[in-house]
Design a protein around this motif. Structure first.
Motif, PDB file in Angstrom:
ATOM      1  N   ASN A 200       2.586 -26.043  13.397  1.00  0.00           N
ATOM      2  CA  ASN A 200       1.959 -25.256  12.341  1.00  0.00           C
ATOM      3  C   ASN A 200       2.543 -25.718  11.022  1.00  0.00           C
ATOM      4  O   ASN A 200       3.679 -25.383  10.670  1.00  0.00           O
ATOM      5  CB  ASN A 200       2.225 -23.762  12.547  1.00  0.00           C
ATOM      6  N   CYS A 201       1.766 -26.499  10.303  1.00  0.00           N
ATOM      7  CA  CYS A 201       2.270 -27.125   9.079  1.00  0.00           C
ATOM      8  C   CYS A 201       2.622 -26.115   8.004  1.00  0.00           C
ATOM      9  O   CYS A 201       3.415 -26.404   7.102  1.00  0.00           O
ATOM     10  CB  CYS A 201       1.233 -28.119   8.538  1.00  0.00           C
ATOM     11  N   GLY A 202       2.042 -24.920   8.090  1.00  0.00           N
ATOM     12  CA  GLY A 202       2.348 -23.909   7.079  1.00  0.00           C
ATOM     13  C   GLY A 202       3.592 -23.113   7.403  1.00  0.00           C
ATOM     14  O   GLY A 202       4.073 -22.348   6.566  1.00  0.00           O
ATOM     15  N   ALA A 203       4.124 -23.255   8.616  1.00  0.00           N
ATOM     16  CA  ALA A 203       5.284 -22.458   9.024  1.00  0.00           C
ATOM     17  C   ALA A 203       6.599 -23.210   8.847  1.00  0.00           C
ATOM     18  O   ALA A 203       7.665 -22.628   9.070  1.00  0.00           O
ATOM     19  CB  ALA A 203       5.120 -22.033  10.484  1.00  0.00           C
ATOM     20  N   ILE A 204       6.541 -24.486   8.480  1.00  0.00           N
ATOM     21  CA  ILE A 204       7.755 -25.294   8.331  1.00  0.00           C
ATOM     22  C   ILE A 204       8.024 -25.487   6.840  1.00  0.00           C
ATOM     23  O   ILE A 204       7.114 -25.858   6.087  1.00  0.00           O
ATOM     24  CB  ILE A 204       7.593 -26.658   9.023  1.00  0.00           C
ATOM     25  N   PRO A 205       9.238 -25.263   6.385  1.00  0.00           N
ATOM     26  CA  PRO A 205       9.566 -25.460   4.967  1.00  0.00           C
ATOM     27  C   PRO A 205       9.213 -26.872   4.509  1.00  0.00           C
ATOM     28  O   PRO A 205       9.327 -27.839   5.269  1.00  0.00           O
ATOM     29  CB  PRO A 205      11.077 -25.217   4.903  1.00  0.00           C
ATOM     30  N   GLU A 206       8.759 -26.980   3.288  1.00  0.00           N
ATOM     31  CA  GLU A 206       8.318 -28.270   2.757  1.00  0.00           C
ATOM     32  C   GLU A 206       9.404 -29.316   2.833  1.00  0.00           C
ATOM     33  O   GLU A 206       9.137 -30.496   3.063  1.00  0.00           O
ATOM     34  CB  GLU A 206       7.853 -28.071   1.307  1.00  0.00           C
ATOM     35  N   THR A 207      10.666 -28.915   2.678  1.00  0.00           N
ATOM     36  CA  THR A 207      11.768 -29.887   2.689  1.00  0.00           C
ATOM     37  C   THR A 207      12.054 -30.433   4.081  1.00  0.00           C
ATOM     38  O   THR A 207      12.714 -31.459   4.238  1.00  0.00           O
ATOM     39  CB  THR A 207      13.045 -29.232   2.139  1.00  0.00           C
ATOM     40  N   LEU A 208      11.559 -29.721   5.111  1.00  0.00           N
ATOM     41  CA  LEU A 208      11.845 -30.144   6.482  1.00  0.00           C
ATOM     42  C   LEU A 208      10.646 -30.743   7.205  1.00  0.00           C
ATOM     43  O   LEU A 208      10.802 -31.278   8.310  1.00  0.00           O
ATOM     44  CB  LEU A 208      12.363 -28.950   7.297  1.00  0.00           C
ATOM     45  N   ILE A 209       9.479 -30.656   6.612  1.00  0.00           N
ATOM     46  CA  ILE A 209       8.265 -31.034   7.337  1.00  0.00           C
ATOM     47  C   ILE A 209       8.277 -32.505   7.726  1.00  0.00           C
ATOM     48  O   ILE A 209       7.880 -32.887   8.833  1.00  0.00           O
ATOM     49  CB  ILE A 209       7.002 -30.682   6.517  1.00  0.00           C
ATOM     50  N   GLU A 210       8.775 -33.387   6.820  1.00  0.00           N
ATOM     51  CA  GLU A 210       8.753 -34.828   7.121  1.00  0.00           C
ATOM     52  C   GLU A 210       9.705 -35.147   8.270  1.00  0.00           C
ATOM     53  O   GLU A 210       9.369 -35.913   9.183  1.00  0.00           O
ATOM     54  CB  GLU A 210       9.125 -35.632   5.875  1.00  0.00           C
TER      55      GLU A 210
END
Length: 579
Positions: A317-327
């Motif tokens: 779920n791309c919206g549930a992961i903090p932007e700094t950790l998504i990559e």
């Protein structure tokens, strides 16, 4: 006009019966042969003696030349007649009629000519018929075939005329004979015959004489090759449709974590068919639709029917992961790539190798991650954070979003090139309110599902069903599932009534202008139906505000709408346009 004795003798010697009569129908002269034709030979009036001739002469126009009357018959004798006017000083003073009796020889000649004409006509019909025709005698020998049969069977008339049908079958010229079947059963028989690449429909008909003896067999042939091919194509199409419908039916029974796929509306059935089709390939799929419509369920469906079903489907779920950790979550990282990275870690792409990666809420990806995702979709390689080495992985990507990616592209928050890479095959799931036929089956399924969990079977009353069927379900299927669990747990009785429904649902339904109409003891059926009709017209007029549009929507005439508007006083409470 009194004839002389010499003229009388001369006229009596002619081979025609002559009658001369004036404008009043009185006979002025009749020779001996003519008197033999007269009804009353002594009568001097043509009107009573020969009314056929008088009626024709009286009703006809002036005869400048000899005119042939229609054929006539008297006392079994056939005769014909001609009539010509008699003039004196250019004034018509009477008529002369010549009568001719038909001899037996003439009748035979006439009948023979008629028979010949009929034979020529029948021969022309047989020869120019597009259907093939075979005529055989009572011993199954071929008497005649027409050109169409020669063409259909690739034979010539000379080859088959006079041959026995059994002989033709034995020689391989025909694979079977309907003539032999007709002779055996003494009744009409139909069968299919192969003639080279052609399929022929044969119908054999027996012909009997007056004594009931079979004397001929007439066989008609029709080329049904094209019909046969079309039938085969239809059967194949029907088989394919049945295959998909069977899959759909099996899917309706399938459950994914307590969720069922119920496909009842044409649009949703079409979506299921599309999902089944794309399951067999590795194309990227973009699943769109409102929140709660079941995008994850369609992703599960694709995975379960794909060649990768034995491998994992990783969900992110791309919206549930903090932007700094998504990559780092997606692509992994190497030891020391950032503070706290004490060891290397594989990302979700590597974990999904040989399987499927489902990117839910893909619109929430930051632009930096979008770039890396685009690069993977182009070459199938990823790079961990803190590494310069590219790694090849075999992953099929399914993406889903409830947001309008077109608007996001225009706003610059989503990459256009990534958008087109993701929507190789777009699948849009309609909202639950757009597939009304699915609502009640979904309600029943989930009530049964949760009822089995708590050991209590629940069912909806008719009124509660009507209300839930007309509810908008802003939360879609997810809201419906939660509602069913709530009703099963919180309802004391076996039957769920309208009083058991949440107040927000009742407020929403009544606020939309729809109210459940139920029978009140004091009301007749007619009064109850009128109330329902009034509600329908009020809702339709509120939406369209034009009587012609309302008439088109409800399938009635504008005059009917106008009468109902007046009957229920709708114009008193609503400003409705008449045009």
């Amino acid at each position: 006009m009194q004839p002389s004795a010499y003229r009388d003798a001369l006229l009596d010697s002619t081979t025609a019966g002559l009658i001369v009569f004036d404008l009043e129908g009185d006979i002025c002269f009749a020779n001996n042969l003519a008197r033999s034709f007269l009804q009353h030979p002594t009568d001097q009036s043509l009107i009573s003696s020969f009314p056929e001739i008088w009626n024709f002469t009286r009703d006809a126009t002036v005869y400048e030349t000899e005119t042939l009357l229609p054929p006539m018959q008297r006392e079994g004798r056939d005769y014909s007649a001609t009539v010509k006017v008699v003039k004196q000083q250019d004034e018509i003073v009477g008529y002369v009629c010549a009568l001719y009796a038909h001899s037996r020889l003439e009748r035979l000649a006439r009948d023979t000519k008629a028979f010949q004409d009929l034979a020529r006509e029948e021969s022309a019909i047989i020869n120019f018929s597009s259907d093939g025709l075979w005529i055989c005698d009572a011993s199954a020998k071929v008497v005649r075939i027409n050109p169409a049969s020669e063409r259909l069977n690739n034979v010539s008339a000379k080859e088959v005329i006079g041959k026995h049908m059994a002989e033709l079958v034995a020689a391989g010229m025909l694979d079977k004979s309907v003539t032999l079947e007709v002779l055996k059963n003494k009744k009409s028989v139909s069968l299919l015959q192969k003639s080279g690449e052609r399929s022929l429909l044969l119908t054999g008909t027996p012909v009997f004489d007056l004594q009931g003896q079979l004397i001929r067999v007439v066989v008609s042939e029709r080329d049904v090759t094209e019909i046969d091919d079309l039938q085969r194509a239809l059967e194949e199409e029907e088989a394919l449709k049945n295959k998909y419908m069977e899959q759909v039916r099996s899917l309706q029974q399938a459950e994914y974590g307590g969720r069922a796929i119920i496909a009842k509306t044409p649009a949703f059935i079409n979506l299921i068919n599309q999902a089944l089709k794309v399951s067999s390939v590795d194309s990227t799929v973009l699943i769109s639709g409102e929140s709660g419509v079941g995008k994850g369920l369609i992703a599960d469906l694709i995975h379960e029917n794909s060649k990768r079903k034995a491998k994992p489907m990783i969900r992110i779920n791309c919206g549930a992961i903090p932007e700094t950790l998504i990559e780092s979550e997606l692509f992994g990282y190497e030891k020391g790539a950032f503070t706290g990275a004490q060891s290397s870690k594989a990302g979700q792409f590597e974990l999904a190798n040989n399987g499927i990666l489902f990117l839910d809420e893909v619109a929430e990806l930051p632009l930096s991650a979008q770039v890396k995702l685009l690069r993977f979709l182009e070459d199938g390689c990823i790079t961990r954070l803190g590494s310069t080495q590219r790694k090849k992985v075999d992953v099929r990507v399914l993406a889903a979003t409830h947001r309008d990616l077109d608007a996001m592209v225009k706003a610059g928050s989503f990459r256009l090139d990534l958008y087109y890479r993701l929507k190789v095959i777009p699948l849009h799931i309609p909202a639950l309110k757009e597939r009304k036929d699915c609502i009640l089956p979904l309600l029943r399924h989930h009530l049964d599902f949760f009822g089995k969990k708590v050991g209590a079977q629940k069912r909806l009353s008719v009124e509660a069903s009507d209300i839930l069927l007309n509810y908008e379900y802003p939360g879609n299927v997810r809201e419906l599932i939660n509602l069913c669990e709530r009703l099963v747990v919180m309802t004391d009785s076996e039957t769920i009534s309208s009083a058991d429904l949440p107040q927000e649902i009742m407020n929403s339904v009544e606020g939309s202008g729809w109210k459940a109409t139920r029978w009140v003891k004091e009301k007749t059926l007619a009064e109850t139906l009128n109330k329902v009709e009034e509600q329908v017209y009020r809702e339709a007029l509120k939406q369209y505000r034009n009587q012609y549009k309302v008439a088109a929507a409800l399938g009635v005439s504008q005059a009917t709408v106008a009468r109902r508007v007046q009957k229920y006083g709708i114009l008193q409470t609503s400003a409705i346009e008449d045009q």
